[in-house]
Design an enzyme around this catalytic site. Structure first.
Site, PDB file in Angstrom:
ATOM      1  N   GLU A 175       2.697   2.276  -5.913  1.00 44.48           N
ATOM      2  CA  GLU A 175       1.686   3.345  -5.984  1.00 44.48           C
ATOM      3  C   GLU A 175       0.464   2.835  -6.764  1.00 44.48           C
ATOM      4  O   GLU A 175       0.621   2.101  -7.752  1.00 44.48           O
ATOM      5  CB  GLU A 175       2.304   4.521  -6.753  1.00 44.48           C
ATOM      6  CG  GLU A 175       1.359   5.658  -7.073  1.00 44.48           C
ATOM      7  CD  GLU A 175       1.965   6.685  -8.047  1.00 44.48           C
ATOM      8  OE1 GLU A 175       2.706   6.292  -8.992  1.00 44.48           O
ATOM      9  OE2 GLU A 175       1.684   7.881  -7.871  1.00 44.48           O
ATOM     10  N   ASN A 198      -4.116  10.565  -3.837  1.00 39.57           N
ATOM     11  CA  ASN A 198      -3.241   9.443  -4.180  1.00 39.57           C
ATOM     12  C   ASN A 198      -2.561   9.054  -2.860  1.00 39.57           C
ATOM     13  O   ASN A 198      -1.712   9.787  -2.350  1.00 39.57           O
ATOM     14  CB  ASN A 198      -2.225   9.906  -5.235  1.00 39.57           C
ATOM     15  CG  ASN A 198      -1.392   8.771  -5.779  1.00 39.57           C
ATOM     16  OD1 ASN A 198      -1.271   7.725  -5.162  1.00 39.57           O
ATOM     17  ND2 ASN A 198      -0.792   9.001  -6.934  1.00 39.57           N
ATOM     18  N   LYS A 229      -0.167  11.727  -1.246  1.00 40.60           N
ATOM     19  CA  LYS A 229       0.905  12.255  -2.111  1.00 40.60           C
ATOM     20  C   LYS A 229       0.879  13.779  -2.178  1.00 40.60           C
ATOM     21  O   LYS A 229      -0.142  14.378  -2.548  1.00 40.60           O
ATOM     22  CB  LYS A 229       0.749  11.647  -3.510  1.00 40.60           C
ATOM     23  CG  LYS A 229       1.867  11.976  -4.492  1.00 40.60           C
ATOM     24  CD  LYS A 229       1.641  11.171  -5.782  1.00 40.60           C
ATOM     25  CE  LYS A 229       2.727  11.357  -6.808  1.00 40.60           C
ATOM     26  NZ  LYS A 229       2.480  10.502  -8.007  1.00 40.60           N
ATOM     27  N   GLU A 288      -2.605  13.605 -13.051  1.00 38.95           N
ATOM     28  CA  GLU A 288      -2.729  13.514 -11.575  1.00 38.95           C
ATOM     29  C   GLU A 288      -3.281  14.797 -10.974  1.00 38.95           C
ATOM     30  O   GLU A 288      -4.016  14.765  -9.994  1.00 38.95           O
ATOM     31  CB  GLU A 288      -1.380  13.163 -10.951  1.00 38.95           C
ATOM     32  CG  GLU A 288      -1.006  11.714 -11.134  1.00 38.95           C
ATOM     33  CD  GLU A 288       0.119  11.301 -10.218  1.00 38.95           C
ATOM     34  OE1 GLU A 288      -0.034  11.363  -8.991  1.00 38.95           O
ATOM     35  OE2 GLU A 288       1.180  10.911 -10.752  1.00 38.95           O
ATOM     36  N   CYS A 316       5.906   7.942  -5.347  1.00 40.41           N
ATOM     37  CA  CYS A 316       6.400   8.186  -6.710  1.00 40.41           C
ATOM     38  C   CYS A 316       7.138   9.508  -6.875  1.00 40.41           C
ATOM     39  O   CYS A 316       8.271   9.641  -6.463  1.00 40.41           O
ATOM     40  CB  CYS A 316       5.268   8.036  -7.727  1.00 40.41           C
ATOM     41  SG  CYS A 316       5.923   7.889  -9.402  1.00 40.41           S
ATOM     42  N   ASN A 322       4.842   4.642 -10.409  1.00 41.78           N
ATOM     43  CA  ASN A 322       4.395   4.319 -11.775  1.00 41.78           C
ATOM     44  C   ASN A 322       5.087   5.347 -12.658  1.00 41.78           C
ATOM     45  O   ASN A 322       4.621   6.491 -12.753  1.00 41.78           O
ATOM     46  CB  ASN A 322       2.892   4.515 -11.934  1.00 41.78           C
ATOM     47  CG  ASN A 322       2.042   3.436 -11.297  1.00 41.78           C
ATOM     48  OD1 ASN A 322       1.525   2.548 -11.952  1.00 41.78           O
ATOM     49  ND2 ASN A 322       1.875   3.535  -9.984  1.00 41.78           N
TER      50      ASN A 322
HETATM   51  N1  CDV Z   1       3.378   8.628 -10.874  1.00 43.50           N
HETATM   52  C1  CDV Z   1       4.313   9.565 -10.896  1.00 43.50           C
HETATM   53  O1  CDV Z   1       4.409  10.384  -9.993  1.00 43.50           O
HETATM   54  N2  CDV Z   1       5.120   9.587 -11.987  1.00 43.50           N
HETATM   55  C2  CDV Z   1       6.117  10.586 -12.215  1.00 43.50           C
HETATM   56  C3  CDV Z   1       6.331  10.787 -13.688  1.00 43.50           C
HETATM   57  C4  CDV Z   1       5.172  11.457 -14.319  1.00 43.50           C
HETATM   58  C5  CDV Z   1       7.569  11.603 -13.994  1.00 43.50           C
HETATM   59  C6  CDV Z   1       7.449  10.242 -11.564  1.00 43.50           C
HETATM   60  O2  CDV Z   1       8.046  11.134 -10.951  1.00 43.50           O
HETATM   61  O3  CDV Z   1       7.939   9.120 -11.722  1.00 43.50           O
END
Ligand code: CDV
Length: 314
Positions: free
Chosen positions: A47, A110, A127, A146, A172, A197
């Site tokens: 990501e 994103n 996303k 975000e 993510c 991330n």
């Molecule tokens: N980049 C993300 O989406 N990170 C989230 C964190 C904030 C919990 C994740 O679900 O990994």
């Protein structure tokens, strides 16, 4: 004949604020070269792979963050990746921050794209499940903004027929939501590609052990794989980025829910697995034969209700 895609997960170590796109793309090219050596057909990058994870920084005016966004794809910085992957006849999945101007309005997402063996963008995903918050929150150990910098994705969870496979993407936090995989499962997805991330620590509390957070990371992907009979390739950006520690643990998960390849480091690292797409068939035609066993008439609440509500009091 078996349908096997050799897939590389191109984990990236940290990217600092000061690192240029060119420097990051050079690291991505080195991983692409390794993937070529390993005979990969397809490579998955994390990501927001081109920059530091900027949503940890607050800006009063969100346009101050626009340097972290890509206005076209490929642009000059990223073109070498497109060109070399095409030379190698390899596809790839790339996450980045996308800025689009439409009807006089600016939109920020994103995003990740699927680029096919011919260097063409075959699919785009934005996303859907944006974690964190939109405003500066002093109660938190650090910010995760975000919801400030991105709009929720507007493209759903498509599955593309590309490279003789049914390929889907998410990003993510999406990996933690069963709906993500099921919508793609209903389109007979065979490989779900995703980058992440994820901070090693919980922004709400120091009490959640990193090992438990890693368990949640992998369990989510393993459950999604098993319950939908699909390969899942989850790729981290990891290590200490601008003072913030991100978890590693990139994995390739089989349709049985088993981890078949796993990163050992917290740096740039390629993991590789032969993903036999026909391995998806058993789950899809037996225990998770949707046509035979699903009962959508009992699932209405899933689309009608967003937040949970307790049962009515007696
Ligand atoms: N980049 C993300 O989406 N990170 C989230 C964190 C904030 C919990 C994740 O679900 O990994």
């Amino acid at each position: 004949m078996a349908r096997v895609l050799r897939i590389g997960g191109a984990q990236l170590g940290p990217i600092q604020k000061a690192d240029s796109r060119q420097a990051v793309v050079a690291r991505m090219l080195a991983l692409l070269d390794q993937a070529k050596e390993a005979g990969c057909d397809l490579v998955v990058y994390p990501e927001l792979a081109l920059t530091t994870f900027f949503p940890r920084w607050y800006a009063e005016d969100i346009a101050e963050m626009d340097d972290y966004f890509e206005r076209e794809m490929p642009n000059d910085a990223v073109k070498p990746l497109f060109d070399r992957a095409k030379d190698y006849g390899m596809g790839f999945c790339l996450g980045y921050a996308e800025l689009v101007e439409e009807g006089g309005e600016t939109h920020r997402f994103n995003t990740c794209i699927l680029v096919d063996r011919d260097g063409k963008i075959a699919g785009k995903y934005r996303k859907v499940h944006l974690p964190g918050h939109a405003d500066y929150d002093t109660s938190l150990r650090w910010q995760h903004l975000e919801k400030r910098y991105f709009e929720p994705g507007d493209l759903g969870f498509p599955v593309w027929r590309s490279m003789d496979a049914n390929l889907g993407m998410c990003i993510c936090n999406d990996r933690r939501w069963p709906e993500t995989y099921r919508v793609m499962g209903l389109q007979e997805v065979e490989v779900v590609m995703l980058g992440y991330n994820t901070p090693v620590e919980n922004q709400h509390t120091p009490d959640e052990a990193p090992a438990l957070r890693m368990f949640h990371n992998q369990m989510s992907m393993q459950a999604g794989a098993y319950q939908n009979g699909t390969w899942v390739v989850g790729v981290a950006k990891c290590g200490v980025e601008d003072g913030h520690d991100l978890m590693a643990g990139s994995v390739i998960v089989s349709p049985d829910g088993e981890i078949v390849a796993e990163a050992k480091t917290r740096e740039d690292e390629l993991i590789v697995a032969d993903c036999d797409l026909d391995k998806c068939t058993l789950n899809k035609t037996t225990i998770f034969n949707f046509a035979a066993h699903r009962r959508p008439e009992h699932y209405r609440m899933i689309i009608e209700r967003t937040g949970s509500e307790p049962p009515a009091a007696e």
